[in-house]
Design a protein around this motif. Structure first.
Motif, mmCIF file in Angstrom:
data_model
loop_
_atom_site.group_PDB
_atom_site.id
_atom_site.type_symbol
_atom_site.label_atom_id
_atom_site.label_comp_id
_atom_site.label_asym_id
_atom_site.label_seq_id
_atom_site.Cartn_x
_atom_site.Cartn_y
_atom_site.Cartn_z
ATOM 1 N N GLN A 1 1.067 -0.901 0.144
ATOM 2 C CA GLN A 1 -0.003 -0.215 0.094
ATOM 3 C C GLN A 1 1.118 1.493 -0.026
ATOM 4 O OE1 GLN A 1 -2.677 -1.319 3.846
ATOM 5 N NE2 GLN A 1 -3.649 -1.442 1.498
ATOM 6 N N TYR B 1 0.581 5.429 0.397
ATOM 7 C CA TYR B 1 0.203 6.909 0.219
ATOM 8 C C TYR B 1 0.423 7.646 -0.156
ATOM 9 C CZ TYR B 1 0.111 5.557 5.669
ATOM 10 O OH TYR B 1 -0.239 4.889 6.977
ATOM 11 N N VAL C 1 -3.528 4.146 -1.469
ATOM 12 C CA VAL C 1 -4.563 4.358 0.038
ATOM 13 C C VAL C 1 -3.942 6.060 -0.036
ATOM 14 C CG1 VAL C 1 -4.371 2.175 0.520
ATOM 15 C CG2 VAL C 1 -3.007 3.570 1.138
#
Length: 316
Positions: A205, A207, A267
């Motif tokens: 994931q 950012y 994300v």
């Protein structure tokens, strides 16, 4: 020499301790284990030059007085700190007291005994890099998190002891350091977290949009830099950077590690206001004053880190 390493059971601290022991010094460690782990120092237990590992808080002035009074230290490598940017935004008080007030207590002990201080700061104090020559020590600071703010405050205090009292001090600002013994969970660095997810066949994931870049410094290069800053009088009263001199986007880093775009997702950033879009180190000053430059490429460092994490799985 007799030396003390605060935060010596932490990720970078562990490698600093190893380097000092390899160089033949007598090493005392103090760590409250809020970030560090006893297991990081297990391999040194049979080394007679590791004098003691004290579990204690740098804000405990009585403990520090007792430790420094009997230590006869020549150098204090001060790495002990709260280090998590996100945590500092959620809980600035803890970070301020550990990183700024704790540093003041350490400085008072070193002033009393004329002990050189190598203060571990961070590249997170800088504003973003705007060109490809990289961030020098004269680059503007922009403390975008309470962690960075606490470090800037502590840096200024450390340097004030050089100017006001003639105490030998140096502020070191390593860029994003990674390698074996870094935590692979939420408190770890991006390289260790990504590798751990890859080995567990989990999604990486990222950012935000992943275009933010980092200058990734292998931990043994970092430890060599930190230790040698303690040995040299040329750097007293100075701020010095260390990094690879090459930046990579988080998207490119994820691809380098997992080599499968389907294993990567983006994300929402938890605290986008504290993101630094581009970090690229100019380590020319370290090269001029210390003769230091990085030796481990990003690809080699990632491979070494992955091998270490894999070994940990096999031991379990």
């Amino acid at each position: 020499m007799n030396v003390i390493v605060t935060g010596g059971a932490g990720f970078i601290g562990r490698w600093v301790v190893k380097r000092l022991l390899d160089d033949g010094h007598h090493v005392t460690v103090i760590d409250d284990l809020s970030n560090g782990q006893k297991e990081n120092l297990v391999e040194f237990e049979g080394n007679n030059n590791l004098k003691s590992v004290v579990i204690g808080d740098l804000k405990n002035e009585e403990l520090l007085e007792e430790l420094f009074a009997k230590g006869d230290f020549s150098i204090c490598y001060h790495l002990g700190a709260s280090i998590n940017v996100q945590d500092s935004i959620d809980d600035p008080r803890t970070t301020f007291f550990n990183d700024t007030v704790g540093t003041f207590y350490v400085m008072e002990q070193c002033k009393k005994r004329n002990i050189k201080v190598v203060f571990m700061s961070t590249c997170m104090v800088y504003d973003r890099c705007y060109d490809e020559t990289g961030i020098t020590e004269k680059h503007p600071t922009k403390p975008a998190s309470p962690y960075a703010g606490a470090k800037v405050a502590a840096e200024n205090m450390v340097l004030s002891y050089f100017y006001a009292y003639g105490l030998p001090t140096v502020v070191v600002r390593p860029f994003n350091t990674y390698g074996p013994f870094q935590k692979t969970g939420g408190e770890g660095g991006v390289v260790a977290i990504f590798i751990n997810k890859k080995l567990n066949d989990e999604i990486l994931q990222i950012y935000g949009d992943g275009t933010q870049t980092r200058d990734l410094l292998y931990v043994e290069d970092c430890a060599r830099f930190v230790v040698e800053a303690g040995y040299s009088d040329k750097v007293n009263g100075e701020i010095i950077n260390a990094g690879l001199g090459r930046d990579i986007s988080v998207n490119e880093l994820a691809q380098l590690i997992v080599q499968d775009p389907t294993k990567i997702e983006h994300v929402d950033h938890i605290h986008p206001q504290s993101e630094i879009q581009k970090l690229l180190c100019n380590y020319g000053k370290a090269q001029d004053l210390l003769g230091w430059k990085p030796e481990i490429s990003l690809e080699e460092g990632v491979a070494r880190t992955e091998a270490w994490i894999k070994e940990g799985y096999l031991l379990k």
